[in-house]
Design an enzyme around this catalytic site. Sequence first.
Site, PDB file in Angstrom:
ATOM      1  N   HIS A  14       0.864  -1.201   0.000  1.00  0.00           N
ATOM      2  CA  HIS A  14       0.000   0.000   0.000  1.00  0.00           C
ATOM      3  C   HIS A  14       0.891   1.238   0.000  1.00  0.00           C
ATOM      4  CE1 HIS A  14      -3.805   2.164   1.495  1.00  0.00           C
ATOM      5  NE2 HIS A  14      -2.900   3.096   1.274  1.00  0.00           N
ATOM      6  N   HIS A  16       1.379   5.441  -1.787  1.00  0.00           N
ATOM      7  CA  HIS A  16       0.977   6.549  -2.661  1.00  0.00           C
ATOM      8  C   HIS A  16       2.243   7.091  -3.315  1.00  0.00           C
ATOM      9  CE1 HIS A  16      -3.094   6.770  -0.866  1.00  0.00           C
ATOM     10  NE2 HIS A  16      -2.451   6.287   0.189  1.00  0.00           N
ATOM     11  N   LYS A 100      -9.597  -0.500  -5.463  1.00  0.00           N
ATOM     12  CA  LYS A 100      -9.558   0.223  -4.199  1.00  0.00           C
ATOM     13  C   LYS A 100     -10.885   0.904  -3.930  1.00  0.00           C
ATOM     14  CE  LYS A 100      -8.018   2.136  -0.452  1.00  0.00           C
ATOM     15  NZ  LYS A 100      -6.820   2.890  -0.116  1.00  0.00           N
ATOM     16  N   HIS A 175      -4.408  -0.407   6.156  1.00  0.00           N
ATOM     17  CA  HIS A 175      -3.910   0.410   7.276  1.00  0.00           C
ATOM     18  C   HIS A 175      -4.784   0.322   8.521  1.00  0.00           C
ATOM     19  CE1 HIS A 175      -6.761   3.001   5.257  1.00  0.00           C
ATOM     20  NE2 HIS A 175      -5.913   3.415   4.350  1.00  0.00           N
TER      21      HIS A 175
HETATM   22  O1  DOR Z   1      -3.321   9.693   5.533  1.00  0.00           O
HETATM   23  C1  DOR Z   1      -3.701   9.359   4.431  1.00  0.00           C
HETATM   24  N1  DOR Z   1      -3.190   9.901   3.314  1.00  0.00           N
HETATM   25  N2  DOR Z   1      -4.669   8.450   4.332  1.00  0.00           N
HETATM   26  C2  DOR Z   1      -5.238   8.147   3.155  1.00  0.00           C
HETATM   27  O2  DOR Z   1      -6.130   7.341   3.144  1.00  0.00           O
HETATM   28  C3  DOR Z   1      -4.827   8.844   1.914  1.00  0.00           C
HETATM   29  C4  DOR Z   1      -3.481   9.380   2.027  1.00  0.00           C
HETATM   30  C5  DOR Z   1      -3.128  10.376   0.953  1.00  0.00           C
HETATM   31  O3  DOR Z   1      -3.374  10.098  -0.220  1.00  0.00           O
HETATM   32  O4  DOR Z   1      -2.561  11.417   1.281  1.00  0.00           O
HETATM   33 ZN    ZN Z   2      -3.342   5.083   1.624  1.00  0.00          ZN
END
Ligand code: DOR
Ligand code: ZN
Length: 344
Positions: A14, A16, A100, A175
């Site tokens: 997981h 980003h 997702k 998470h």
């Molecule tokens: O803290 C987070 N940041 N939780 C999420 O679900 C998305 C993520 C983000 O894309 O910044």
């Molecule tokens: Zn996330």
Amino acid sequence: MTDRLTIRRPDDWHVHLRDGAMLNAVARHTARRFGRAIVMPNLTPPVTTIAAATAYRARIMTAVGGNSGFTPLMTCYLTDDSDPAEIARGHAEGVFTACKLYPAHATTNSAHGVTDIDALTGVLETLQRIGMPLLIHGEVTDRSIDIFDREAVFVERTLAPLTRDYPALKIVLEHITTAEAAAFVAEAAHPIAATITPQHLLLNRNALFDGGLRPHAYCLPVVKREAHRLAVRRAATSGSERFFLGTDSAPHVVGAKESGCGCAGIFNAPFALETYLRAFDEDDALDRFEGFASEHGARFYGLPLNEGTVTLVRDAVVVPGVIGEGGTEVVPFLAGETLGWRVE
Ligand code: DOR
Ligand code: ZN
């Protein structure tokens, strides 16, 4: 005392990676350590089609510089209008590894997310039939529910019925932050697993208010009280195949965090392994780290284990205060702190 730990090359289930300049700044931190990563689709606009995922994957490969041996595994962002045929085709063509589910407005860039899970019947039936995992941001969005309770309420109101209605649907609860989520995943008679982040192993909610407001400890789901942290930690270090590594590394530029309305997200990719090891070391569970980091996730996804290894040695490493430059400055998780392990 163990001072050296060699594990099979791990995966991050997981993460980003963002896009544009931020992608170019952060992707190499993930590619350097992990064989594969499940890449979140919450870009603007979100990744909802095969074409968008294919193009994004190519941008990621450019950002990591081609021959790093890193494989990004792409995900499809579900909306109320998601097309089961497009998802099935993307999976068959090897573009989409998973879907997702963001409940609409649950978190960063989730405005296009799902407003009513009952409207997803066709998609969920398809995922169940083709064995494609559903990855869930597990929080209710009902603003009358206390933010610290939104995950536990989601487990009860949404996740439990979902597992009853789709008994063969592969689910990853992402998470996890609560005792309720950890117990549900550990005990369900269902193909379900959960990812666990470094921050949810190390922080409780005091970290948000430690001598003042601490935006770099803020992510979603928000860190919970100590009893929940301990329950999540027991799950991670238990050796159960249902729990595996997913950093949720989510970079935001420093100005977007240190703001009157700071963004949710913690950038932990540069020292992720070292940070997880702090928790496993404290709990005398170093022998369980390889399963958590390098085996359980691949088995759940039905993918081969990685070749190659990573060695960590007991040594002091100071996390820098800021990483990146020229508009991509991000404050990393545990900035300024000294970690007890480094990657050799
Ligand atoms: O803290 C987070 N940041 N939780 C999420 O679900 C998305 C993520 C983000 O894309 O910044
Ligand atoms: Zn996330």
